[in-house]
Design a protein around this motif. Structure first.
Motif, PDB file in Angstrom:
ATOM      1  N   PRO A  64       0.801  -1.230   0.000  1.00 56.29           N
ATOM      2  CA  PRO A  64       0.000   0.000   0.000  1.00 56.29           C
ATOM      3  C   PRO A  64       0.831   1.276   0.000  1.00 56.29           C
ATOM      4  O   PRO A  64       0.455   2.257  -0.633  1.00 56.29           O
ATOM      5  N   LEU A  65       1.984   1.290   0.704  1.00 56.29           N
ATOM      6  CA  LEU A  65       2.778   2.513   0.777  1.00 56.29           C
ATOM      7  C   LEU A  65       3.316   2.912  -0.589  1.00 56.29           C
ATOM      8  O   LEU A  65       3.094   4.045  -1.055  1.00 56.29           O
ATOM      9  N   THR A  66       4.014   2.001  -1.248  1.00 54.81           N
ATOM     10  CA  THR A  66       4.587   2.327  -2.552  1.00 54.81           C
ATOM     11  C   THR A  66       3.497   2.569  -3.599  1.00 54.81           C
ATOM     12  O   THR A  66       3.641   3.429  -4.464  1.00 54.81           O
ATOM     13  N   THR A  67       2.409   1.831  -3.480  1.00 48.84           N
ATOM     14  CA  THR A  67       1.290   2.052  -4.412  1.00 48.84           C
ATOM     15  C   THR A  67       0.746   3.463  -4.273  1.00 48.84           C
ATOM     16  O   THR A  67       0.516   4.161  -5.265  1.00 48.84           O
ATOM     17  N   PHE A  68       0.549   3.889  -3.038  1.00 56.12           N
ATOM     18  CA  PHE A  68       0.005   5.225  -2.803  1.00 56.12           C
ATOM     19  C   PHE A  68       0.991   6.314  -3.222  1.00 56.12           C
ATOM     20  O   PHE A  68       0.604   7.328  -3.808  1.00 56.12           O
ATOM     21  N   LEU A  69       2.290   6.114  -2.958  1.00 57.98           N
ATOM     22  CA  LEU A  69       3.295   7.118  -3.313  1.00 57.98           C
ATOM     23  C   LEU A  69       3.413   7.312  -4.817  1.00 57.98           C
ATOM     24  O   LEU A  69       3.546   8.437  -5.304  1.00 57.98           O
ATOM     25  N   PHE A  70       3.353   6.217  -5.569  1.00 55.52           N
ATOM     26  CA  PHE A  70       3.602   6.296  -7.003  1.00 55.52           C
ATOM     27  C   PHE A  70       2.337   6.521  -7.835  1.00 55.52           C
ATOM     28  O   PHE A  70       2.418   6.997  -8.963  1.00 55.52           O
ATOM     29  N   LYS A  71       1.170   6.182  -7.270  1.00 54.71           N
ATOM     30  CA  LYS A  71      -0.065   6.334  -8.041  1.00 54.71           C
ATOM     31  C   LYS A  71      -0.849   7.588  -7.676  1.00 54.71           C
ATOM     32  O   LYS A  71      -1.806   7.945  -8.363  1.00 54.71           O
ATOM     33  N   SER A  72      -0.478   8.242  -6.581  1.00 54.66           N
ATOM     34  CA  SER A  72      -1.132   9.496  -6.208  1.00 54.66           C
ATOM     35  C   SER A  72      -0.506  10.652  -6.974  1.00 54.66           C
ATOM     36  O   SER A  72       0.715  10.702  -7.161  1.00 54.66           O
ATOM     37  N   LYS A  73      -1.325  11.587  -7.389  1.00 55.25           N
ATOM     38  CA  LYS A  73      -0.863  12.724  -8.169  1.00 55.25           C
ATOM     39  C   LYS A  73      -1.071  14.022  -7.399  1.00 55.25           C
ATOM     40  O   LYS A  73      -2.146  14.268  -6.851  1.00 55.25           O
ATOM     41  N   VAL A  74      -0.016  14.848  -7.370  1.00 53.84           N
ATOM     42  CA  VAL A  74      -0.099  16.210  -6.846  1.00 53.84           C
ATOM     43  C   VAL A  74       0.131  17.130  -8.037  1.00 53.84           C
ATOM     44  O   VAL A  74       1.258  17.351  -8.458  1.00 53.84           O
ATOM     45  N   LYS A  75      -0.969  17.602  -8.597  1.00 49.24           N
ATOM     46  CA  LYS A  75      -0.939  18.344  -9.857  1.00 49.24           C
ATOM     47  C   LYS A  75      -0.351  17.454 -10.942  1.00 49.24           C
ATOM     48  O   LYS A  75      -0.930  16.455 -11.312  1.00 49.24           O
ATOM     49  N   GLN A  76       0.842  17.785 -11.465  1.00 43.00           N
ATOM     50  CA  GLN A  76       1.414  17.026 -12.584  1.00 43.00           C
ATOM     51  C   GLN A  76       2.510  16.055 -12.148  1.00 43.00           C
ATOM     52  O   GLN A  76       3.207  15.493 -12.992  1.00 43.00           O
ATOM     53  N   GLN A  77       2.672  15.853 -10.862  1.00 42.83           N
ATOM     54  CA  GLN A  77       3.733  14.974 -10.379  1.00 42.83           C
ATOM     55  C   GLN A  77       3.166  13.950  -9.399  1.00 42.83           C
ATOM     56  O   GLN A  77       2.086  14.137  -8.846  1.00 42.83           O
ATOM     57  N   THR A  78       3.923  12.880  -9.212  1.00 39.96           N
ATOM     58  CA  THR A  78       3.486  11.869  -8.251  1.00 39.96           C
ATOM     59  C   THR A  78       3.752  12.372  -6.835  1.00 39.96           C
ATOM     60  O   THR A  78       4.546  13.299  -6.621  1.00 39.96           O
ATOM     61  N   LEU A  79       3.095  11.745  -5.885  1.00 44.35           N
ATOM     62  CA  LEU A  79       3.304  12.118  -4.488  1.00 44.35           C
ATOM     63  C   LEU A  79       4.749  11.846  -4.078  1.00 44.35           C
ATOM     64  O   LEU A  79       5.346  12.620  -3.316  1.00 44.35           O
ATOM     65  N   GLU A  80       5.335  10.791  -4.595  1.00 44.49           N
ATOM     66  CA  GLU A  80       6.738  10.472  -4.286  1.00 44.49           C
ATOM     67  C   GLU A  80       7.655  11.575  -4.798  1.00 44.49           C
ATOM     68  O   GLU A  80       8.582  12.011  -4.089  1.00 44.49           O
ATOM     69  N   GLU A  81       7.416  12.062  -5.996  1.00 43.92           N
ATOM     70  CA  GLU A  81       8.224  13.164  -6.544  1.00 43.92           C
ATOM     71  C   GLU A  81       8.021  14.440  -5.732  1.00 43.92           C
ATOM     72  O   GLU A  81       8.983  15.198  -5.507  1.00 43.92           O
ATOM     73  N   TYR A  82       6.821  14.674  -5.291  1.00 41.93           N
ATOM     74  CA  TYR A  82       6.520  15.849  -4.472  1.00 41.93           C
ATOM     75  C   TYR A  82       7.301  15.804  -3.159  1.00 41.93           C
ATOM     76  O   TYR A  82       7.897  16.810  -2.728  1.00 41.93           O
ATOM     77  N   ILE A  83       7.322  14.638  -2.501  1.00 41.33           N
ATOM     78  CA  ILE A  83       8.022  14.495  -1.226  1.00 41.33           C
ATOM     79  C   ILE A  83       9.522  14.686  -1.406  1.00 41.33           C
ATOM     80  O   ILE A  83      10.186  15.368  -0.602  1.00 41.33           O
ATOM     81  N   ILE A  84      10.098  14.114  -2.471  1.00 37.98           N
ATOM     82  CA  ILE A  84      11.538  14.269  -2.731  1.00 37.98           C
ATOM     83  C   ILE A  84      11.879  15.733  -2.952  1.00 37.98           C
ATOM     84  O   ILE A  84      12.884  16.250  -2.424  1.00 37.98           O
ATOM     85  N   LYS A  85      11.059  16.425  -3.731  1.00 34.64           N
ATOM     86  CA  LYS A  85      11.312  17.837  -4.031  1.00 34.64           C
ATOM     87  C   LYS A  85      11.265  18.681  -2.762  1.00 34.64           C
ATOM     88  O   LYS A  85      12.152  19.523  -2.531  1.00 34.64           O
TER      89      LYS A  85
END
Length: 324
Positions: A64-85
């Motif tokens: 569930p964690l990786t699924t949610f991080l990679f499949k959730s979108k924050v505007k035009q980026q994934t949630l994982e990309e948002y957290i890294i940024k």
């Protein structure tokens, strides 16, 4: 001796740290009732690792964690990309333990979710994601469903009262034990499924007389001794069920005398009743309405609470769905 002391000190510190970790693992799921993840990023294996989570069947996934991080979108980026940024932008700027703390909206599986994203600095960076609210469409659907159920309840209540009115008129001319019991059951069904738990001012004599007329038969009598001025605030639907449960204990050829005394509190005395009900409904009513119960060889007495606890309720939805 110094070396031994340092070794013992390290053992104690290790024990206390482990004790604190175990306590937090127990406390956090109890304090936080929403779905959440607490996780870190392991650079050696290049993977996110879950430290603690409470998903409550919110995520239908083996990971569930990786699924949610990679499949959730924050505007035009994934949630994982948002957290890294956000981590890169804040990790060197802030010297405090809290790197960032944001409330954002993400899109996940065609739904919009309000989440809180937190990053803390300990020995390593620890992240937390909390699902604050679900899709507004789901909430709107639940609201519409409750409105539809309430509409159906209103129709049901109107039908119940109409049937009871007809049965009451018939029983005035011709007494039938079967129809009397049917009428009592319909009244009980009506009051059980009422959702209102607000306090209402009740005129006790008027209410007792109405209830006694429903239960009286040619073979038993219920005498009411209550002043016209006696009234108090209570949960009316629960009080009616309470009276019904007592009156159902009256046997054939039995005469019951009910006296209401109102000094500092309102107290009901019941003479001639052999035993009290042993039903779940009666016990719930006792917990809700009654402050003190007294049982003697001559009578039963019930002292009503000044402020009944409104946590008492019947399983309205279950009763209604059984009818359907």
């Amino acid at each position: 001796m110094v070396i031994q002391y340092q070794i013992e000190k390290q053992y104690r510190q290790s024990f206390f740290l482990q004790f604190k970790d175990n306590n937090w693992e127990i406390l956090i799921p109890l304090l936080l009732k929403k779905p959440f993840f607490i996780f870190s990023f392991n650079r050696e294996i290049n993977m996110y690792q879950t430290i603690m989570s409470a998903q409550k069947e919110f995520f239908n996934s083996d990971k569930p964690l990786t699924t949610f991080l990679f499949k959730s979108k924050v505007k035009q980026q994934t949630l994982e990309e948002y957290i890294i940024k956000k981590t890169r932008n804040n990790v060197d700027r802030k010297q405090s333990s809290c790197i960032f703390n944001y409330q954002i909206v993400v899109e996940y599986q065609m739904k919009k979710l309000h989440i809180s994203v937190l990053c803390l600095r300990f020995e390593q960076l620890i992240y937390s994601i909390v699902i604050d609210s679900e899709d507004p469409l789901i909430n709107q659907t639940n609201i519409k469903l409750n409105q539809s159920l309430q509409h159906c309840r209103n129709i049901l209540n109107a039908q119940l009262m109409q049937i009871n009115k007809v049965l009451g008129l018939y029983l005035q001319d011709t007494f039938s034990p079967l129809l009397r019991d049917l009428r009592i059951s319909l009244f009980e069904l009506y009051y059980k499924q009422l959702q209102s738990q607000k306090l209402q001012l009740v005129k006790m004599k008027k209410l007792l007389l109405k209830c006694s007329k429903i239960f009286e038969t040619p073979n038993n009598k219920i005498k009411i001794d209550c002043g016209e001025e006696i009234q108090f605030a209570t949960i009316k639907s629960s009080l009616i069920i309470f009276i019904f449960e007592i009156f159902k204990q009256i046997q054939i050829n039995q005469h019951v005398y009910i006296f209401i005394n109102q000094k500092k509190t309102t107290t009901m005395f019941i003479y001639g009743l052999k035993q009290l009900p042993d039903t779940v409904q009666f016990k719930r009513c006792l917990q809700t309405l009654i402050d003190q119960t007294n049982c003697t060889a001559q009578y039963f007495s019930f002292e009503f609470q000044k402020s009944p606890s409104s946590h008492f309720h019947f399983e309205n939805n279950d009763i209604f769905q059984q009818l359907l």
